[in-house]
Design a protein around this motif. Structure first.
Motif, PDB file in Angstrom:
ATOM      1  N   UNK A 121       0.843  -1.197   0.000  1.00  0.00           N
ATOM      2  CA  UNK A 121       0.000   0.000   0.000  1.00  0.00           C
ATOM      3  C   UNK A 121       0.880   1.250   0.000  1.00  0.00           C
ATOM      4  N   UNK A 122       0.344   2.318  -0.535  1.00  0.00           N
ATOM      5  CA  UNK A 122       1.024   3.611  -0.572  1.00  0.00           C
ATOM      6  C   UNK A 122       0.355   4.530   0.434  1.00  0.00           C
ATOM      7  N   UNK A 123       1.158   5.240   1.219  1.00  0.00           N
ATOM      8  CA  UNK A 123       0.619   6.225   2.148  1.00  0.00           C
ATOM      9  C   UNK A 123       0.049   7.387   1.354  1.00  0.00           C
ATOM     10  N   UNK A 124      -1.258   7.517   1.351  1.00  0.00           N
ATOM     11  CA  UNK A 124      -1.914   8.549   0.560  1.00  0.00           C
ATOM     12  C   UNK A 124      -1.596   9.924   1.144  1.00  0.00           C
ATOM     13  N   UNK A 125      -1.112  10.811   0.288  1.00  0.00           N
ATOM     14  CA  UNK A 125      -0.721  12.133   0.749  1.00  0.00           C
ATOM     15  C   UNK A 125       0.732  12.237   1.144  1.00  0.00           C
ATOM     16  N   UNK A 126       1.479  11.108   1.051  1.00  0.00           N
ATOM     17  CA  UNK A 126       2.913  11.067   1.317  1.00  0.00           C
ATOM     18  C   UNK A 126       3.223  11.440   2.776  1.00  0.00           C
ATOM     19  N   UNK A 127       4.482  11.734   3.042  1.00  0.00           N
ATOM     20  CA  UNK A 127       4.909  11.956   4.421  1.00  0.00           C
ATOM     21  C   UNK A 127       4.181  13.133   5.066  1.00  0.00           C
ATOM     22  N   UNK A 128       3.857  14.146   4.275  1.00  0.00           N
ATOM     23  CA  UNK A 128       3.184  15.313   4.850  1.00  0.00           C
ATOM     24  C   UNK A 128       1.822  14.950   5.424  1.00  0.00           C
ATOM     25  N   UNK A 129       1.165  13.935   4.870  1.00  0.00           N
ATOM     26  CA  UNK A 129      -0.113  13.498   5.429  1.00  0.00           C
ATOM     27  C   UNK A 129       0.076  12.954   6.841  1.00  0.00           C
ATOM     28  N   UNK A 130       1.199  12.256   7.065  1.00  0.00           N
ATOM     29  CA  UNK A 130       1.501  11.700   8.384  1.00  0.00           C
ATOM     30  C   UNK A 130       1.714  12.807   9.411  1.00  0.00           C
TER      31      UNK A 130
END
Length: 286
Positions: A121-130
């Motif tokens: 799976x890919x973290x949707x929104x990339x690191x900034x979403x985290x």
């Protein structure tokens, strides 16, 4: 196949469950961008706790001849060895992320799927979403040095690919998408490869149109409408390429979210442009 995207809060819940004895979750940091900055120093400055850094140039690709493109697919044995070094085991849930609109993470997602990993799976929104969701970062490289080697078994061929000949013939009875920026498709500029333009018959489909303003993938219905407007349908073969096979995976991910089964041309334009016998088209039309 599990849904290919995961939200920051979903990932946090998966990690909490794993820490409590639930199913293992492996997080891979795939920060990379064309021309830098280097991803490993960024990883050391701050990464999702437990994440392992993966180098795109040396682990998600191999060195090859110019005719193979700038990021040829790694050999299956080498990739399996790398994945075991990241701590992966058969059946693990693997989540990949970057800080570049999921372009590098898309390559990791697609390559792991191609090599037979079952839940990627890919973290949707990339690191900034985290970080925007308020979740913490770890610093340093302790998460790298404490990895317990895994025993995942991988082999090539679990996702469809196109050769240069396949890409040349696909527009006759299917849809070939070009994931690069429009100006490169049109041949107005080519900063890297020896010739400018696109594969004859290919349709421009820049990756930027897959995302909203916050860098999240559009919802499945909107993505389906986007690609159907470009001629994609469930009863027609669809393939995608880019400059070197990295961002093509971003379109492949979006197409998968939309319900299609795309093939990727790994060599992409960098391979095509280094084969002088291959024709080149320019302009805004296929």
């Amino acid at each position: 196949m599990p849904h290919p995207l995961v939200t920051a809060n979903e990932l946090a819940a998966l990690l909490d469950d794993a820490a409590s004895g639930g199913a293992p979750v492996r997080v891979l940091d795939v920060r990379w961008s064309l021309g830098g900055p280097a991803g490993l120093p960024l990883y050391r400055e701050g990464h999702i706790p437990g994440a392992v850094y993966v180098d795109l140039d040396t682990e998600l690709a191999r060195q090859g001849e110019p005719q193979e493109g700038r990021h040829p697919l790694p050999d299956a044995a080498d990739f399996q060895a790398a994945a075991r070094g990241w701590g992966l085991n058969d059946g693990d849930t693997v989540v990949v992320y970057d800080d570049w609109n999921s372009l590098a993470a898309g390559r990791a997602w697609w390559l792991l799927r191609y090599m037979g990993a079952s839940d990627v799976r890919v973290l949707d929104g990339a690191l900034s979403a985290w970080t925007t969701a308020g979740h913490p970062l770890a610093v340093g490289a302790d998460d790298m040095t404490s990895v317990v080697p895994g025993a995942i078994t991988l082999s090539a061929g679990h996702e469809p690919v196109l050769s240069a000949d396949d890409a040349a013939s696909l527009p006759a009875n299917g849809v070939l998408l070009d994931a690069r920026a429009g100006e490169r498709y049109r041949g107005e500029t080519e900063p890297i490869d020896p010739r400018a333009g696109h594969i004859p018959g290919a349709i421009s489909a820049p990756t930027s149109a897959n995302l909203d303003d916050a860098g999240h993938f559009l919802d499945p219905d909107t993505l389906r409408e986007r690609y159907e407007a470009l001629g994609v349908s469930v009863d027609r073969a669809v393939g995608v390429y880019c400059g070197s096979g990295v961002t093509a995976a971003h379109d492949a991910l979006a197409l998968t979210v939309a319900g299609f089964r795309p093939a990727v041309f790994p060599g992409s334009w960098s391979a095509w442009a280094n084969q002088p016998e291959r024709p080149v088209a320019t302009g805004a039309t296929p």
